[in-house]
Write a protein that holds these residues in place. Structure first.
Motif, PDB file in Angstrom:
ATOM      1  N   VAL A 122       0.850  -1.190   0.000  1.00 22.19           N
ATOM      2  CA  VAL A 122       0.000   0.000   0.000  1.00 22.19           C
ATOM      3  C   VAL A 122       0.886   1.242   0.000  1.00 22.19           C
ATOM      4  O   VAL A 122       1.653   1.471   0.936  1.00 22.19           O
ATOM      5  CB  VAL A 122      -0.936   0.024   1.220  1.00 22.19           C
ATOM      6  CG1 VAL A 122      -1.722   1.332   1.256  1.00 22.19           C
ATOM      7  CG2 VAL A 122      -1.896  -1.162   1.179  1.00 22.19           C
ATOM      8  N   THR A 123       0.803   2.025  -1.072  1.00 18.92           N
ATOM      9  CA  THR A 123       1.582   3.260  -1.147  1.00 18.92           C
ATOM     10  C   THR A 123       0.795   4.461  -0.661  1.00 18.92           C
ATOM     11  O   THR A 123       1.379   5.465  -0.248  1.00 18.92           O
ATOM     12  CB  THR A 123       2.060   3.530  -2.587  1.00 18.92           C
ATOM     13  OG1 THR A 123       0.933   3.513  -3.475  1.00 18.92           O
ATOM     14  CG2 THR A 123       3.059   2.474  -3.026  1.00 18.92           C
ATOM     15  N   LEU A 124      -0.537   4.375  -0.711  1.00 13.08           N
ATOM     16  CA  LEU A 124      -1.348   5.482  -0.233  1.00 13.08           C
ATOM     17  C   LEU A 124      -2.746   4.972   0.121  1.00 13.08           C
ATOM     18  O   LEU A 124      -3.420   4.367  -0.708  1.00 13.08           O
ATOM     19  CB  LEU A 124      -1.465   6.578  -1.300  1.00 13.08           C
ATOM     20  CG  LEU A 124      -2.244   7.831  -0.906  1.00 13.08           C
ATOM     21  CD1 LEU A 124      -1.557   8.546   0.247  1.00 13.08           C
ATOM     22  CD2 LEU A 124      -2.402   8.767  -2.095  1.00 13.08           C
ATOM     23  N   THR A 156       7.824  22.953  -8.254  1.00 14.91           N
ATOM     24  CA  THR A 156       8.609  22.539  -7.090  1.00 14.91           C
ATOM     25  C   THR A 156       7.710  21.990  -5.994  1.00 14.91           C
ATOM     26  O   THR A 156       7.969  20.915  -5.430  1.00 14.91           O
ATOM     27  CB  THR A 156       9.421  23.727  -6.542  1.00 14.91           C
ATOM     28  OG1 THR A 156      10.333  24.180  -7.550  1.00 14.91           O
ATOM     29  CG2 THR A 156      10.202  23.330  -5.295  1.00 14.91           C
ATOM     30  N   TRP A 157       6.636  22.705  -5.711  1.00  9.55           N
ATOM     31  CA  TRP A 157       5.728  22.254  -4.655  1.00  9.55           C
ATOM     32  C   TRP A 157       5.012  20.977  -5.039  1.00  9.55           C
ATOM     33  O   TRP A 157       4.761  20.130  -4.195  1.00  9.55           O
ATOM     34  CB  TRP A 157       4.721  23.357  -4.328  1.00  9.55           C
ATOM     35  CG  TRP A 157       5.294  24.462  -3.485  1.00  9.55           C
ATOM     36  CD1 TRP A 157       6.583  24.579  -3.047  1.00  9.55           C
ATOM     37  CD2 TRP A 157       4.587  25.585  -2.969  1.00  9.55           C
ATOM     38  NE1 TRP A 157       6.726  25.712  -2.298  1.00  9.55           N
ATOM     39  CE2 TRP A 157       5.519  26.355  -2.223  1.00  9.55           C
ATOM     40  CE3 TRP A 157       3.273  26.037  -3.060  1.00  9.55           C
ATOM     41  CZ2 TRP A 157       5.167  27.543  -1.575  1.00  9.55           C
ATOM     42  CZ3 TRP A 157       2.913  27.213  -2.413  1.00  9.55           C
ATOM     43  CH2 TRP A 157       3.854  27.952  -1.673  1.00  9.55           C
ATOM     44  N   ARG A 158       4.665  20.819  -6.320  1.00  6.95           N
ATOM     45  CA  ARG A 158       3.996  19.580  -6.764  1.00  6.95           C
ATOM     46  C   ARG A 158       4.914  18.382  -6.553  1.00  6.95           C
ATOM     47  O   ARG A 158       4.472  17.316  -6.101  1.00  6.95           O
ATOM     48  CB  ARG A 158       3.618  19.692  -8.244  1.00  6.95           C
ATOM     49  CG  ARG A 158       2.946  18.439  -8.822  1.00  6.95           C
ATOM     50  CD  ARG A 158       1.582  18.239  -8.171  1.00  6.95           C
ATOM     51  NE  ARG A 158       0.881  17.106  -8.740  1.00  6.95           N
ATOM     52  CZ  ARG A 158       1.077  15.839  -8.391  1.00  6.95           C
ATOM     53  NH1 ARG A 158       1.982  15.544  -7.461  1.00  6.95           N
ATOM     54  NH2 ARG A 158       0.383  14.870  -8.935  1.00  6.95           N
ATOM     55  N   ASN A 159       6.202  18.544  -6.863  1.00  3.10           N
ATOM     56  CA  ASN A 159       7.153  17.457  -6.671  1.00  3.10           C
ATOM     57  C   ASN A 159       7.342  17.145  -5.187  1.00  3.10           C
ATOM     58  O   ASN A 159       7.399  15.972  -4.787  1.00  3.10           O
ATOM     59  CB  ASN A 159       8.493  17.810  -7.312  1.00  3.10           C
ATOM     60  CG  ASN A 159       8.415  17.866  -8.828  1.00  3.10           C
ATOM     61  OD1 ASN A 159       7.532  17.259  -9.434  1.00  3.10           O
ATOM     62  ND2 ASN A 159       9.331  18.589  -9.445  1.00  3.10           N
ATOM     63  N   ILE A 163       6.463  13.488  -3.251  1.00  3.75           N
ATOM     64  CA  ILE A 163       7.466  12.762  -2.471  1.00  3.75           C
ATOM     65  C   ILE A 163       6.993  12.561  -1.040  1.00  3.75           C
ATOM     66  O   ILE A 163       7.154  11.490  -0.444  1.00  3.75           O
ATOM     67  CB  ILE A 163       8.813  13.510  -2.517  1.00  3.75           C
ATOM     68  CG1 ILE A 163       9.403  13.434  -3.934  1.00  3.75           C
ATOM     69  CG2 ILE A 163       9.793  12.921  -1.504  1.00  3.75           C
ATOM     70  CD1 ILE A 163      10.615  14.318  -4.138  1.00  3.75           C
ATOM     71  N   GLU A 164       6.365  13.581  -0.488  1.00  7.30           N
ATOM     72  CA  GLU A 164       5.869  13.479   0.887  1.00  7.30           C
ATOM     73  C   GLU A 164       4.693  12.512   0.977  1.00  7.30           C
ATOM     74  O   GLU A 164       4.573  11.760   1.947  1.00  7.30           O
ATOM     75  CB  GLU A 164       5.452  14.855   1.390  1.00  7.30           C
ATOM     76  CG  GLU A 164       5.060  14.890   2.852  1.00  7.30           C
ATOM     77  CD  GLU A 164       4.854  16.304   3.365  1.00  7.30           C
ATOM     78  OE1 GLU A 164       3.946  16.490   4.199  1.00  7.30           O
ATOM     79  OE2 GLU A 164       5.589  17.207   2.933  1.00  7.30           O
ATOM     80  N   ALA A 165       3.836  12.502  -0.041  1.00  6.20           N
ATOM     81  CA  ALA A 165       2.628  11.675   0.009  1.00  6.20           C
ATOM     82  C   ALA A 165       2.916  10.201  -0.203  1.00  6.20           C
ATOM     83  O   ALA A 165       2.369   9.347   0.506  1.00  6.20           O
ATOM     84  CB  ALA A 165       1.625  12.165  -1.032  1.00  6.20           C
ATOM     85  N   ILE A 166       3.759   9.866  -1.205  1.00  8.72           N
ATOM     86  CA  ILE A 166       3.974   8.452  -1.533  1.00  8.72           C
ATOM     87  C   ILE A 166       5.423   8.011  -1.442  1.00  8.72           C
ATOM     88  O   ILE A 166       5.731   6.840  -1.667  1.00  8.72           O
ATOM     89  CB  ILE A 166       3.423   8.128  -2.945  1.00  8.72           C
ATOM     90  CG1 ILE A 166       4.185   8.906  -4.032  1.00  8.72           C
ATOM     91  CG2 ILE A 166       1.943   8.400  -3.027  1.00  8.72           C
ATOM     92  CD1 ILE A 166       3.786   8.507  -5.441  1.00  8.72           C
ATOM     93  N   ARG A 170       6.893  10.580  -9.544  1.00 10.94           N
ATOM     94  CA  ARG A 170       6.601   9.936 -10.824  1.00 10.94           C
ATOM     95  C   ARG A 170       6.426  10.985 -11.902  1.00 10.94           C
ATOM     96  O   ARG A 170       5.802  12.024 -11.675  1.00 10.94           O
ATOM     97  CB  ARG A 170       5.320   9.102 -10.719  1.00 10.94           C
ATOM     98  CG  ARG A 170       5.485   7.802  -9.987  1.00 10.94           C
ATOM     99  CD  ARG A 170       4.185   7.033  -9.926  1.00 10.94           C
ATOM    100  NE  ARG A 170       3.228   7.679  -9.063  1.00 10.94           N
ATOM    101  CZ  ARG A 170       2.306   7.022  -8.351  1.00 10.94           C
ATOM    102  NH1 ARG A 170       2.234   5.721  -8.410  1.00 10.94           N
ATOM    103  NH2 ARG A 170       1.458   7.673  -7.583  1.00 10.94           N
ATOM    104  N   GLY A 171       6.954  10.696 -13.088  1.00 11.45           N
ATOM    105  CA  GLY A 171       6.688  11.538 -14.246  1.00 11.45           C
ATOM    106  C   GLY A 171       7.118  12.982 -14.083  1.00 11.45           C
ATOM    107  O   GLY A 171       6.372  13.893 -14.432  1.00 11.45           O
ATOM    108  N   ALA A 172       8.336  13.201 -13.580  1.00 10.28           N
ATOM    109  CA  ALA A 172       8.804  14.567 -13.337  1.00 10.28           C
ATOM    110  C   ALA A 172       8.778  15.407 -14.607  1.00 10.28           C
ATOM    111  O   ALA A 172       8.479  16.603 -14.564  1.00 10.28           O
ATOM    112  CB  ALA A 172      10.222  14.535 -12.761  1.00 10.28           C
TER     113      ALA A 172
END
Length: 286
Positions: A122-124, A156-159, A163-166, A170-172
């Motif tokens: 489970v990743t999320l 930057t914030w989306r990345n 990273i914090e969530a999962i 992915r798909g940078a």
């Protein structure tokens, strides 16, 4: 069972749209992906499938690599899913995982595990919330619409959010175009500012069938604890209502009790749980 794969997004949408439209809350992820990403240029083509039994449409699945397959539209019957996976894996042998309402996601993962001998993780684990009566919080600062000048910050914030969530990104390469896509299709992209500096961000999708989904919501660690996340979430929620949304929804990470509490306090109520699982094949099956 007959799995039909579609190369033309328009043909897929003609079948999948009415199918998903019978329960927009349950299929919010699929509807959002169809509206925002199908047809746009991406590093890897989307995989779109409709499942038929004697000509009757009984299931829909959708994947936009590198993301997992969305399975809210699939049955949970193991025999049906075994047939589905047999055909899907021929086109998508490197399927990395599954995402959807918890019962659907685990049903597909169980069949995949039996077929491959692999393992799942489970990743999320998240919970879908629907807005009831909005109760905006009080904090310093104000909301403002994001612009093209904010794209680098939002990338930057989306990345950082992912990273914090999962735990990984992915798909940078697709993120800048996805951020700009939000502006193009009429999403509410809002920053909360305090002292002249952006301190939080929230996005609300353009209403689709009366439904608007809030997310991502992100406050950088250095700005947390001031109510900025609550404030920007409330701001985009109100803007979504003003834009005509009859259902405003969002997903909250079950591992983050703070965010779950915040969303409840501003008027969101739980609907169902959702799960994303990562697939890992044994070396002998890779």
């Amino acid at each position: 069972m007959d799995l039909r794969l579609h190369e033309d997004p328009r043909a897929f949408k003609a079948l999948a749209g009415p199918f998903f439209g019978t329960d927009p809350l349950r299929h919010t992820m699929a509807l959002t992906v169809m509206a925002r990403f199908l047809g746009m240029s991406r590093a890897q083509a989307s995989i779109m499938g409709t499942l038929h039994d004697n000509g009757e449409l009984i299931g829909v699945a959708l994947r936009t690599p590198p993301w997992p397959v969305i399975v809210s539209g699939l049955p949970t019957d193991p025999d049906v899913l075994d047939s589905f996976l047999t055909q899907w894996l021929e086109a998508d042998p490197e399927l990395p995982g599954v995402s959807g309402p918890a019962e659907n996601a685990h049903a597909v993962a169980d069949v995949w595990t039996r077929r491959t001998g692999g393992t799942t993780n489970v990743t999320l684990a998240s919970r879908l919330f629907r807005l009831g009566e909005l109760a905006p919080p009080t904090t310093t600062g104000h909301a403002r619409a994001a612009t093209e000048d904010d794209v680098d910050l939002l990338v930057t914030w989306r990345n950082e959010f992912e990273i914090e969530a999962i735990g990984f990104q992915r798909g940078a390469a697709d993120v800048p175009s996805e951020i700009r896509r939000r502006f193009e299709i009429g999403d509410v992209v809002t920053l909360w500012e305090d002292g002249g500096k952006p301190v939080a961000w929230a996005n609300a999708s353009r209403p689709i069938g009366g439904m608007s989904r809030v997310g991502p919501v992100y406050t950088p660690p250095g700005h947390r604890g001031h109510g900025y996340g609550s404030a920007v979430t409330a701001a985009v929620s109100q803007q979504a209502v003003d834009a005509g949304a009859t259902d405003v929804i969002l997903f909250a990470d079950l591992a983050n009790p703070t965010s779950n509490s915040i969303y409840r306090k501003i008027g969101y109520r739980p609907v169902y749980d959702s799960t994303e699982l990562e697939f890992t094949r044994l070396p002998s099956t890779m």
